[in-house]
Enzyme design. Structure first.
Site, PDB file in Angstrom:
ATOM      1  N   HIS A 144      44.062  43.453  56.892  1.00  0.00           N
ATOM      2  CA  HIS A 144      43.699  43.522  55.470  1.00  0.00           C
ATOM      3  C   HIS A 144      43.473  44.978  55.061  1.00  0.00           C
ATOM      4  O   HIS A 144      43.991  45.445  54.037  1.00  0.00           O
ATOM      5  CB  HIS A 144      42.428  42.687  55.248  1.00  0.00           C
ATOM      6  CG  HIS A 144      41.846  42.762  53.871  1.00  0.00           C
ATOM      7  ND1 HIS A 144      41.967  41.752  52.953  1.00  0.00           N
ATOM      8  CD2 HIS A 144      41.113  43.727  53.261  1.00  0.00           C
ATOM      9  CE1 HIS A 144      41.346  42.087  51.839  1.00  0.00           C
ATOM     10  NE2 HIS A 144      40.813  43.289  52.008  1.00  0.00           N
ATOM     11  N   GLU A 145      42.713  45.706  55.882  1.00  0.00           N
ATOM     12  CA  GLU A 145      42.430  47.110  55.565  1.00  0.00           C
ATOM     13  C   GLU A 145      43.683  47.977  55.697  1.00  0.00           C
ATOM     14  O   GLU A 145      43.885  48.909  54.918  1.00  0.00           O
ATOM     15  CB  GLU A 145      41.311  47.637  56.470  1.00  0.00           C
ATOM     16  CG  GLU A 145      39.991  46.884  56.362  1.00  0.00           C
ATOM     17  CD  GLU A 145      39.495  46.739  54.935  1.00  0.00           C
ATOM     18  OE1 GLU A 145      39.814  47.597  54.090  1.00  0.00           O
ATOM     19  OE2 GLU A 145      38.800  45.740  54.657  1.00  0.00           O
ATOM     20  N   HIS A 148      45.595  47.820  52.559  1.00  0.00           N
ATOM     21  CA  HIS A 148      45.056  48.745  51.557  1.00  0.00           C
ATOM     22  C   HIS A 148      45.591  50.159  51.784  1.00  0.00           C
ATOM     23  O   HIS A 148      45.924  50.874  50.835  1.00  0.00           O
ATOM     24  CB  HIS A 148      43.525  48.772  51.635  1.00  0.00           C
ATOM     25  CG  HIS A 148      42.852  47.605  50.981  1.00  0.00           C
ATOM     26  ND1 HIS A 148      43.182  47.162  49.722  1.00  0.00           N
ATOM     27  CD2 HIS A 148      41.837  46.797  51.409  1.00  0.00           C
ATOM     28  CE1 HIS A 148      42.412  46.127  49.397  1.00  0.00           C
ATOM     29  NE2 HIS A 148      41.596  45.881  50.414  1.00  0.00           N
ATOM     30  N   GLU A 225      42.234  42.871  46.318  1.00  0.00           N
ATOM     31  CA  GLU A 225      41.786  42.019  47.419  1.00  0.00           C
ATOM     32  C   GLU A 225      42.748  40.859  47.651  1.00  0.00           C
ATOM     33  O   GLU A 225      43.072  40.524  48.792  1.00  0.00           O
ATOM     34  CB  GLU A 225      40.368  41.499  47.142  1.00  0.00           C
ATOM     35  CG  GLU A 225      39.289  42.570  47.205  1.00  0.00           C
ATOM     36  CD  GLU A 225      39.346  43.373  48.489  1.00  0.00           C
ATOM     37  OE1 GLU A 225      39.322  42.766  49.573  1.00  0.00           O
ATOM     38  OE2 GLU A 225      39.436  44.608  48.416  1.00  0.00           O
TER      39      GLU A 225
END
Length: 299
Positions: A144-145, A148, A225
Protein backbone atom coordinates in the site's frame (compact mmCIF):
# COMPACT_ATOMS: atom_id res chain seq x y z
CA UNK A 1 -11.69 -4.15 -12.61
CA UNK A 2 -8.48 -3.33 -10.73
CA UNK A 3 -7.02 -1.09 -13.45
CA UNK A 4 -10.39 0.59 -14.03
CA UNK A 5 -10.56 1.59 -10.37
CA UNK A 6 -7.02 2.96 -10.43
CA UNK A 7 -7.80 5.01 -13.56
CA UNK A 8 -11.02 6.33 -12.02
CA UNK A 9 -9.25 7.45 -8.85
CA UNK A 10 -6.54 9.19 -10.87
CA UNK A 11 -9.18 11.21 -12.73
CA UNK A 12 -10.80 12.18 -9.44
CA UNK A 13 -7.45 13.26 -8.03
CA UNK A 14 -6.84 15.56 -10.99
CA UNK A 15 -10.20 17.22 -10.34
CA UNK A 16 -9.43 17.64 -6.64
CA UNK A 17 -6.04 19.22 -7.31
CA UNK A 18 -7.61 21.55 -9.89
CA UNK A 19 -10.08 22.59 -7.21
CA UNK A 20 -7.19 23.28 -4.83
CA UNK A 21 -5.41 25.54 -7.30
CA UNK A 22 -8.69 27.31 -8.09
CA UNK A 23 -9.23 27.92 -4.36
CA UNK A 24 -5.77 29.45 -4.00
CA UNK A 25 -6.46 31.74 -6.95
CA UNK A 26 -9.89 32.65 -5.57
CA UNK A 27 -8.60 33.61 -2.14
CA UNK A 28 -5.84 35.60 -3.82
CA UNK A 29 -8.44 37.45 -5.87
CA UNK A 30 -10.45 38.27 -2.73
CA UNK A 31 -7.41 39.57 -0.86
CA UNK A 32 -6.28 41.57 -3.88
CA UNK A 33 -9.70 43.13 -4.34
CA UNK A 34 -9.99 44.13 -0.68
CA UNK A 35 -6.54 45.63 -0.27
CA UNK A 36 -5.47 46.78 -3.73
CA UNK A 37 -8.70 47.08 -5.67
CA UNK A 38 -7.51 44.52 -8.22
CA UNK A 39 -8.17 40.80 -8.23
CA UNK A 40 -5.46 40.06 -10.79
CA UNK A 41 -2.63 41.22 -8.55
CA UNK A 42 -3.94 39.14 -5.67
CA UNK A 43 -4.14 36.01 -7.82
CA UNK A 44 -0.54 36.42 -8.97
CA UNK A 45 0.74 36.96 -5.43
CA UNK A 46 -1.25 34.00 -4.09
CA UNK A 47 0.09 31.66 -6.76
CA UNK A 48 3.67 32.87 -6.16
CA UNK A 49 3.31 32.23 -2.41
CA UNK A 50 1.88 28.78 -3.15
CA UNK A 51 4.81 27.92 -5.44
CA UNK A 52 7.31 29.03 -2.77
CA UNK A 53 5.62 26.95 -0.08
CA UNK A 54 5.45 23.93 -2.35
CA UNK A 55 9.15 24.22 -3.26
CA UNK A 56 10.22 24.41 0.38
CA UNK A 57 7.98 21.56 1.51
CA UNK A 58 8.94 19.22 -1.34
CA UNK A 59 12.63 19.73 -0.64
CA UNK A 60 12.44 19.07 3.10
CA UNK A 61 9.38 16.85 3.47
CA UNK A 62 10.97 13.56 4.61
CA UNK A 63 13.07 14.85 7.49
CA UNK A 64 10.38 17.28 8.63
CA UNK A 65 7.58 14.71 8.63
CA UNK A 66 9.65 12.01 10.34
CA UNK A 67 10.71 14.47 13.02
CA UNK A 68 7.09 15.53 13.56
CA UNK A 69 6.16 11.90 14.19
CA UNK A 70 9.15 10.99 16.39
CA UNK A 71 10.27 8.32 13.93
CA UNK A 72 13.72 6.76 14.17
CA UNK A 73 15.52 5.51 11.09
CA UNK A 74 16.86 1.99 10.80
CA UNK A 75 19.85 1.47 8.53
CA UNK A 76 20.04 -2.29 8.08
CA UNK A 77 18.07 -5.52 8.29
CA UNK A 78 19.71 -6.27 11.64
CA UNK A 79 17.48 -3.73 13.41
CA UNK A 80 14.11 -4.99 12.07
CA UNK A 81 14.68 -7.97 9.75
CA UNK A 82 11.09 -8.72 8.73
CA UNK A 83 10.14 -5.09 8.04
CA UNK A 84 13.37 -4.39 6.16
CA UNK A 85 13.09 -7.41 3.87
CA UNK A 86 9.39 -6.83 3.17
CA UNK A 87 10.02 -3.20 2.23
CA UNK A 88 12.91 -4.36 0.07
CA UNK A 89 10.71 -6.95 -1.68
CA UNK A 90 7.77 -4.61 -2.22
CA UNK A 91 10.03 -1.89 -3.59
CA UNK A 92 11.43 -4.42 -6.06
CA UNK A 93 7.95 -5.50 -7.16
CA UNK A 94 6.79 -1.87 -7.47
CA UNK A 95 9.97 -1.07 -9.43
CA UNK A 96 10.98 1.82 -7.20
CA UNK A 97 14.26 2.35 -5.32
CA UNK A 98 14.53 1.05 -1.76
CA UNK A 99 13.13 3.83 0.45
CA UNK A 100 14.50 4.87 3.81
CA UNK A 101 12.87 2.89 6.62
CA UNK A 102 11.69 4.31 9.94
CA UNK A 103 10.02 2.92 13.05
CA UNK A 104 7.66 4.82 15.36
CA UNK A 105 7.45 3.63 18.96
CA UNK A 106 3.67 3.44 19.38
CA UNK A 107 1.45 0.46 20.26
CA UNK A 108 -1.23 1.44 17.74
CA UNK A 109 -0.78 -0.29 14.35
CA UNK A 110 -0.19 2.21 11.55
CA UNK A 111 2.19 3.17 8.76
CA UNK A 112 2.80 5.88 6.17
CA UNK A 113 5.05 6.92 3.30
CA UNK A 114 6.50 10.34 2.59
CA UNK A 115 9.10 12.05 0.41
CA UNK A 116 9.14 14.04 -2.81
CA UNK A 117 9.59 11.27 -5.40
CA UNK A 118 10.38 7.54 -5.61
CA UNK A 119 14.11 8.30 -5.56
CA UNK A 120 13.79 10.22 -2.28
CA UNK A 121 11.09 8.35 -0.38
CA UNK A 122 10.69 6.93 3.10
CA UNK A 123 8.27 4.60 4.86
CA UNK A 124 7.48 4.36 8.55
CA UNK A 125 5.74 1.67 10.58
CA UNK A 126 4.72 1.69 14.22
CA UNK A 127 5.92 -0.93 16.66
CA UNK A 128 2.25 -1.83 17.10
CA UNK A 129 1.96 -2.68 13.41
CA UNK A 130 5.02 -4.94 13.57
CA UNK A 131 3.67 -6.69 16.66
CA UNK A 132 0.11 -7.30 15.44
CA UNK A 133 0.35 -7.98 11.70
CA UNK A 134 1.33 -11.36 10.28
CA UNK A 135 3.64 -11.48 7.26
CA UNK A 136 0.91 -11.38 4.60
CA UNK A 137 -0.78 -8.42 6.30
CA UNK A 138 2.51 -6.57 6.70
CA UNK A 139 3.35 -7.20 3.04
CA UNK A 140 -0.01 -5.73 2.05
CA UNK A 141 0.50 -2.64 4.21
CA UNK A 142 3.96 -2.03 2.76
CA UNK A 143 2.63 -2.66 -0.76
CA UNK A 144 0.00 0.00 0.00
CA UNK A 145 2.78 2.42 0.96
CA UNK A 146 4.87 1.47 -2.09
CA UNK A 147 1.86 2.35 -4.24
CA UNK A 148 1.85 5.81 -2.69
CA UNK A 149 5.54 6.09 -3.57
CA UNK A 150 5.19 4.70 -7.10
CA UNK A 151 2.20 6.90 -7.95
CA UNK A 152 3.84 10.05 -6.55
CA UNK A 153 1.11 10.32 -3.92
CA UNK A 154 3.81 11.34 -1.46
CA UNK A 155 4.57 14.44 -3.51
CA UNK A 156 0.88 15.12 -4.04
CA UNK A 157 0.17 15.08 -0.30
CA UNK A 158 3.14 17.37 0.30
CA UNK A 159 1.80 19.81 -2.28
CA UNK A 160 -1.64 19.69 -0.66
CA UNK A 161 -0.13 20.49 2.74
CA UNK A 162 1.83 23.38 1.23
CA UNK A 163 -1.21 24.82 -0.54
CA UNK A 164 -3.22 24.62 2.67
CA UNK A 165 -0.41 26.46 4.47
CA UNK A 166 -0.34 29.11 1.74
CA UNK A 167 -4.08 29.66 2.09
CA UNK A 168 -3.72 29.95 5.86
CA UNK A 169 -1.00 32.57 5.39
CA UNK A 170 -3.19 34.61 3.05
CA UNK A 171 -6.15 34.35 5.40
CA UNK A 172 -4.08 35.38 8.41
CA UNK A 173 -2.79 38.37 6.48
CA UNK A 174 -6.32 39.33 5.47
CA UNK A 175 -7.62 38.93 9.02
CA UNK A 176 -4.91 41.13 10.51
CA UNK A 177 -5.61 43.96 8.10
CA UNK A 178 -9.31 43.40 7.38
CA UNK A 179 -10.62 46.72 8.63
CA UNK A 180 -7.75 48.66 7.11
CA UNK A 181 -8.42 47.06 3.75
CA UNK A 182 -12.17 47.64 3.91
CA UNK A 183 -11.59 51.28 4.88
CA UNK A 184 -9.17 51.69 1.99
CA UNK A 185 -11.76 50.39 -0.44
CA UNK A 186 -14.34 52.86 0.89
CA UNK A 187 -11.86 55.68 0.45
CA UNK A 188 -11.71 54.76 -3.22
CA UNK A 189 -15.38 55.85 -3.45
CA UNK A 190 -16.63 52.42 -4.47
CA UNK A 191 -19.52 52.46 -2.05
CA UNK A 192 -22.24 51.47 -4.51
CA UNK A 193 -24.34 48.37 -4.03
CA UNK A 194 -22.10 46.34 -6.33
CA UNK A 195 -18.97 47.39 -4.46
CA UNK A 196 -20.51 46.62 -1.08
CA UNK A 197 -21.62 43.16 -2.17
CA UNK A 198 -18.18 42.49 -3.65
CA UNK A 199 -16.50 43.45 -0.38
CA UNK A 200 -18.90 41.31 1.67
CA UNK A 201 -18.38 38.38 -0.69
CA UNK A 202 -14.60 38.73 -0.47
CA UNK A 203 -14.72 38.81 3.32
CA UNK A 204 -16.93 35.71 3.44
CA UNK A 205 -14.57 33.93 1.05
CA UNK A 206 -11.59 34.74 3.25
CA UNK A 207 -13.42 33.44 6.32
CA UNK A 208 -14.54 30.21 4.63
CA UNK A 209 -11.33 29.53 2.68
CA UNK A 210 -9.51 27.53 5.40
CA UNK A 211 -12.58 25.33 5.84
CA UNK A 212 -12.80 24.71 2.10
CA UNK A 213 -9.05 24.00 1.91
CA UNK A 214 -9.34 21.42 4.67
CA UNK A 215 -12.25 19.74 2.91
CA UNK A 216 -10.31 19.58 -0.37
CA UNK A 217 -7.22 18.17 1.37
CA UNK A 218 -9.29 15.52 3.10
CA UNK A 219 -11.02 14.58 -0.16
CA UNK A 220 -7.62 14.18 -1.81
CA UNK A 221 -6.41 11.93 1.00
CA UNK A 222 -9.51 9.74 0.86
CA UNK A 223 -9.19 9.13 -2.88
CA UNK A 224 -5.50 8.25 -2.62
CA UNK A 225 -6.26 5.62 0.02
CA UNK A 226 -8.71 3.81 -2.25
CA UNK A 227 -6.15 3.82 -5.04
CA UNK A 228 -3.33 2.61 -2.78
CA UNK A 229 -5.49 -0.28 -1.54
CA UNK A 230 -6.06 -1.34 -5.15
CA UNK A 231 -2.36 -0.92 -5.88
CA UNK A 232 -1.43 -3.14 -2.93
CA UNK A 233 -3.56 -5.92 -4.39
CA UNK A 234 -1.90 -5.40 -7.76
CA UNK A 235 1.57 -5.76 -6.24
CA UNK A 236 0.90 -8.69 -3.90
CA UNK A 237 -1.77 -10.52 -5.93
CA UNK A 238 -3.31 -11.17 -2.53
CA UNK A 239 -6.54 -9.22 -1.90
CA UNK A 240 -7.22 -11.21 1.27
CA UNK A 241 -3.96 -9.97 2.76
CA UNK A 242 -5.02 -6.35 2.32
CA UNK A 243 -8.54 -7.05 3.56
CA UNK A 244 -7.17 -8.81 6.64
CA UNK A 245 -4.80 -5.91 7.36
CA UNK A 246 -7.63 -3.38 7.16
CA UNK A 247 -9.74 -5.51 9.50
CA UNK A 248 -6.87 -5.45 11.99
CA UNK A 249 -6.81 -1.65 11.74
CA UNK A 250 -10.53 -1.49 12.53
CA UNK A 251 -9.75 -2.46 16.11
CA UNK A 252 -6.85 -0.03 16.55
CA UNK A 253 -6.87 2.64 19.22
CA UNK A 254 -5.67 6.19 18.44
CA UNK A 255 -1.93 6.74 18.38
CA UNK A 256 -0.46 8.30 21.51
CA UNK A 257 1.56 11.04 19.85
CA UNK A 258 0.85 12.12 16.30
CA UNK A 259 1.06 15.51 14.61
CA UNK A 260 -2.37 16.45 13.17
CA UNK A 261 -0.73 17.93 10.07
CA UNK A 262 0.58 14.51 9.05
CA UNK A 263 -2.54 12.49 9.93
CA UNK A 264 -3.61 12.21 6.28
CA UNK A 265 -0.37 10.39 5.42
CA UNK A 266 -1.14 7.31 7.50
CA UNK A 267 -2.81 4.18 6.14
CA UNK A 268 -5.56 4.64 8.76
CA UNK A 269 -6.63 7.71 10.71
CA UNK A 270 -4.19 7.84 13.66
CA UNK A 271 -6.20 10.36 15.64
CA UNK A 272 -9.45 8.52 16.31
CA UNK A 273 -10.87 5.05 16.56
CA UNK A 274 -11.91 3.78 13.13
CA UNK A 275 -15.36 2.94 14.49
CA UNK A 276 -16.11 6.59 15.31
CA UNK A 277 -16.09 8.60 12.10
CA UNK A 278 -17.87 11.88 11.38
CA UNK A 279 -21.36 11.51 9.99
CA UNK A 280 -20.77 13.46 6.80
CA UNK A 281 -17.25 12.17 6.19
CA UNK A 282 -16.24 15.54 4.73
CA UNK A 283 -13.64 16.17 7.41
CA UNK A 284 -12.32 12.62 7.66
CA UNK A 285 -8.73 12.15 6.55
CA UNK A 286 -9.54 8.61 5.42
CA UNK A 287 -12.54 6.79 3.97
CA UNK A 288 -14.22 4.34 6.38
CA UNK A 289 -12.25 1.11 6.65
CA UNK A 290 -15.42 -0.88 6.01
CA UNK A 291 -15.94 0.96 2.71
CA UNK A 292 -12.35 0.21 1.71
CA UNK A 293 -12.84 -3.46 2.54
CA UNK A 294 -16.06 -3.60 0.51
CA UNK A 295 -14.29 -2.19 -2.55
CA UNK A 296 -11.55 -4.79 -2.26
CA UNK A 297 -14.09 -7.59 -1.92
CA UNK A 298 -15.74 -6.52 -5.18
CA UNK A 299 -12.53 -6.84 -7.20
Amino acid sequence: MLYQQIAKNKRRTILVMAGFVFLVALIGAAVGYLFAGTATGGVIIALVIAVIYVSIMVGQSTDVVMSMNNAREIHSADEAPELWHIVEDMALVARVPMPRVFIIDDPSPNAFATGNNPQHAAVAATTGLLAIMNREELESVMAHEMTHVRNYDIRLQTIALALTAAISLLVNFAGNFMWFGASSRRDDREEGAGGVFAIIGSILLIILAPLAATMVQMALSRQREYQADAGAVELTRNPQGMISALRQLQHAEPMQNVDPASAALYISDPQENARHKSLSGLFDTHPPLEARIERLEKM
